[in-house]
Design a protein around this motif. Sequence first.
Motif, mmCIF file in Angstrom:
data_model
loop_
_atom_site.group_PDB
_atom_site.id
_atom_site.type_symbol
_atom_site.label_atom_id
_atom_site.label_comp_id
_atom_site.label_asym_id
_atom_site.label_seq_id
_atom_site.Cartn_x
_atom_site.Cartn_y
_atom_site.Cartn_z
ATOM 1 N N HIS A 63 1.661 36.872 86.211
ATOM 2 C CA HIS A 63 2.698 35.883 86.521
ATOM 3 C C HIS A 63 3.292 36.181 87.894
ATOM 4 N N ALA A 64 3.273 35.190 88.779
ATOM 5 C CA ALA A 64 3.801 35.433 90.122
ATOM 6 C C ALA A 64 4.426 34.187 90.728
ATOM 7 N N SER A 65 4.846 33.240 89.869
ATOM 8 C CA SER A 65 5.334 31.983 90.434
ATOM 9 C C SER A 65 6.858 31.858 90.385
ATOM 10 N N GLY A 66 7.537 32.934 89.985
ATOM 11 C CA GLY A 66 8.990 32.849 89.886
ATOM 12 C C GLY A 66 9.680 33.272 91.169
ATOM 13 N N LEU A 67 10.582 32.438 91.658
ATOM 14 C CA LEU A 67 11.416 32.792 92.809
ATOM 15 C C LEU A 67 12.764 33.249 92.292
ATOM 16 N N TYR A 68 13.051 34.524 92.445
ATOM 17 C CA TYR A 68 14.288 35.082 91.924
ATOM 18 C C TYR A 68 15.329 35.128 93.045
ATOM 19 N N THR A 69 16.261 34.196 93.003
ATOM 20 C CA THR A 69 17.325 34.192 94.012
ATOM 21 C C THR A 69 18.284 35.343 93.695
ATOM 22 N N TRP A 70 19.080 35.712 94.693
ATOM 23 C CA TRP A 70 20.072 36.784 94.476
ATOM 24 C C TRP A 70 21.001 36.373 93.334
ATOM 25 N N ASP A 71 21.340 35.098 93.299
ATOM 26 C CA ASP A 71 22.195 34.536 92.270
ATOM 27 C C ASP A 71 21.605 34.769 90.870
ATOM 28 N N HIS A 72 20.302 34.487 90.754
ATOM 29 C CA HIS A 72 19.603 34.636 89.477
ATOM 30 C C HIS A 72 19.563 36.107 89.061
ATOM 31 N N LEU A 73 19.265 36.990 90.019
ATOM 32 C CA LEU A 73 19.206 38.425 89.718
ATOM 33 C C LEU A 73 20.586 38.951 89.317
ATOM 34 N N TYR A 74 21.611 38.457 89.981
ATOM 35 C CA TYR A 74 22.977 38.863 89.653
ATOM 36 C C TYR A 74 23.310 38.444 88.221
ATOM 37 N N LYS A 75 22.898 37.229 87.885
ATOM 38 C CA LYS A 75 23.133 36.715 86.529
ATOM 39 C C LYS A 75 22.381 37.568 85.505
ATOM 40 N N LEU A 76 21.112 37.871 85.793
ATOM 41 C CA LEU A 76 20.319 38.695 84.873
ATOM 42 C C LEU A 76 20.976 40.051 84.678
ATOM 43 N N GLY A 77 21.467 40.620 85.784
ATOM 44 C CA GLY A 77 22.084 41.942 85.709
ATOM 45 C C GLY A 77 23.409 41.929 84.973
ATOM 46 N N SER A 78 24.250 40.955 85.306
ATOM 47 C CA SER A 78 25.614 40.957 84.772
ATOM 48 C C SER A 78 25.687 40.407 83.350
ATOM 49 N N GLN A 79 24.680 39.629 82.946
ATOM 50 C CA GLN A 79 24.726 39.021 81.607
ATOM 51 C C GLN A 79 23.615 39.519 80.689
ATOM 52 N N GLN A 80 23.112 40.726 81.002
ATOM 53 C CA GLN A 80 21.982 41.258 80.221
ATOM 54 C C GLN A 80 22.159 41.157 78.711
ATOM 55 N N ASP A 81 23.316 41.616 78.219
ATOM 56 C CA ASP A 81 23.500 41.666 76.765
ATOM 57 C C ASP A 81 23.412 40.282 76.143
ATOM 58 N N ALA A 82 24.102 39.330 76.759
ATOM 59 C CA ALA A 82 24.091 37.960 76.238
ATOM 60 C C ALA A 82 22.691 37.360 76.314
ATOM 61 N N LEU A 83 21.977 37.651 77.412
ATOM 62 C CA LEU A 83 20.628 37.105 77.586
ATOM 63 C C LEU A 83 19.675 37.684 76.551
ATOM 64 N N TRP A 84 19.785 38.988 76.282
ATOM 65 C CA TRP A 84 18.936 39.598 75.248
ATOM 66 C C TRP A 84 19.211 38.947 73.902
ATOM 67 N N ARG A 85 20.518 38.773 73.588
ATOM 68 C CA ARG A 85 20.880 38.167 72.296
ATOM 69 C C ARG A 85 20.301 36.766 72.183
ATOM 70 N N ASP A 86 20.408 36.021 73.277
ATOM 71 C CA ASP A 86 19.887 34.657 73.303
ATOM 72 C C ASP A 86 18.372 34.662 73.085
ATOM 73 N N HIS A 87 17.700 35.594 73.763
ATOM 74 C CA HIS A 87 16.245 35.695 73.631
ATOM 75 C C HIS A 87 15.862 36.052 72.192
ATOM 76 N N GLU A 88 16.565 37.046 71.617
ATOM 77 C CA GLU A 88 16.287 37.461 70.230
ATOM 78 C C GLU A 88 16.506 36.281 69.275
ATOM 79 N N ALA A 89 17.541 35.494 69.542
ATOM 80 C CA ALA A 89 17.840 34.349 68.684
ATOM 81 C C ALA A 89 16.737 33.297 68.787
ATOM 82 N N ARG A 90 16.250 33.092 70.006
ATOM 83 C CA ARG A 90 15.178 32.100 70.181
ATOM 84 C C ARG A 90 13.886 32.583 69.531
ATOM 85 N N LEU A 91 13.628 33.898 69.606
ATOM 86 C CA LEU A 91 12.444 34.462 68.945
ATOM 87 C C LEU A 91 12.559 34.241 67.433
ATOM 88 N N ALA A 92 13.728 34.567 66.894
ATOM 89 C CA ALA A 92 13.944 34.437 65.451
ATOM 90 C C ALA A 92 13.761 32.984 65.015
#
Length: 130
Positions: free
Chosen positions: A80-109
Amino acid sequence: MPLPTELTVHQQSRVLEIAFDDGARFRIPFELMRVYSPSAEVMGHGPGQEVLQTGKRDVLVTALEPVGHYAVRPEFSDGHASGLYTWDHLYKLGSQQDALWRDHEARLAAAGKGRDDPMPVKTGGSCHSH
């Protein structure tokens, strides 16, 4: 909008370490980056069209290419190499990790899938742009 002052790819621990000029420092797991790739392949072309990503726990970032002064384009070991990660996106991933993991786990479930299930093989009709 905070700008990164430091960007380190840690292959051993599979995290992208990123420091911003507002003093924030994040260690973003490659798996989280891969699961929340901003590419059309993952996000789909509209709400509700996201493609659930599984089996990405061991994915590596094999290259990180700067794009202008606003983003990076990681290449992942699964091709996979088609994602453009803006600083904004990386900041969001970093600062909201816990919520994003929970969201991902919920979608998996909700999909009855596990984090380590292999991705279904795509057949026909893909919307890849190279």
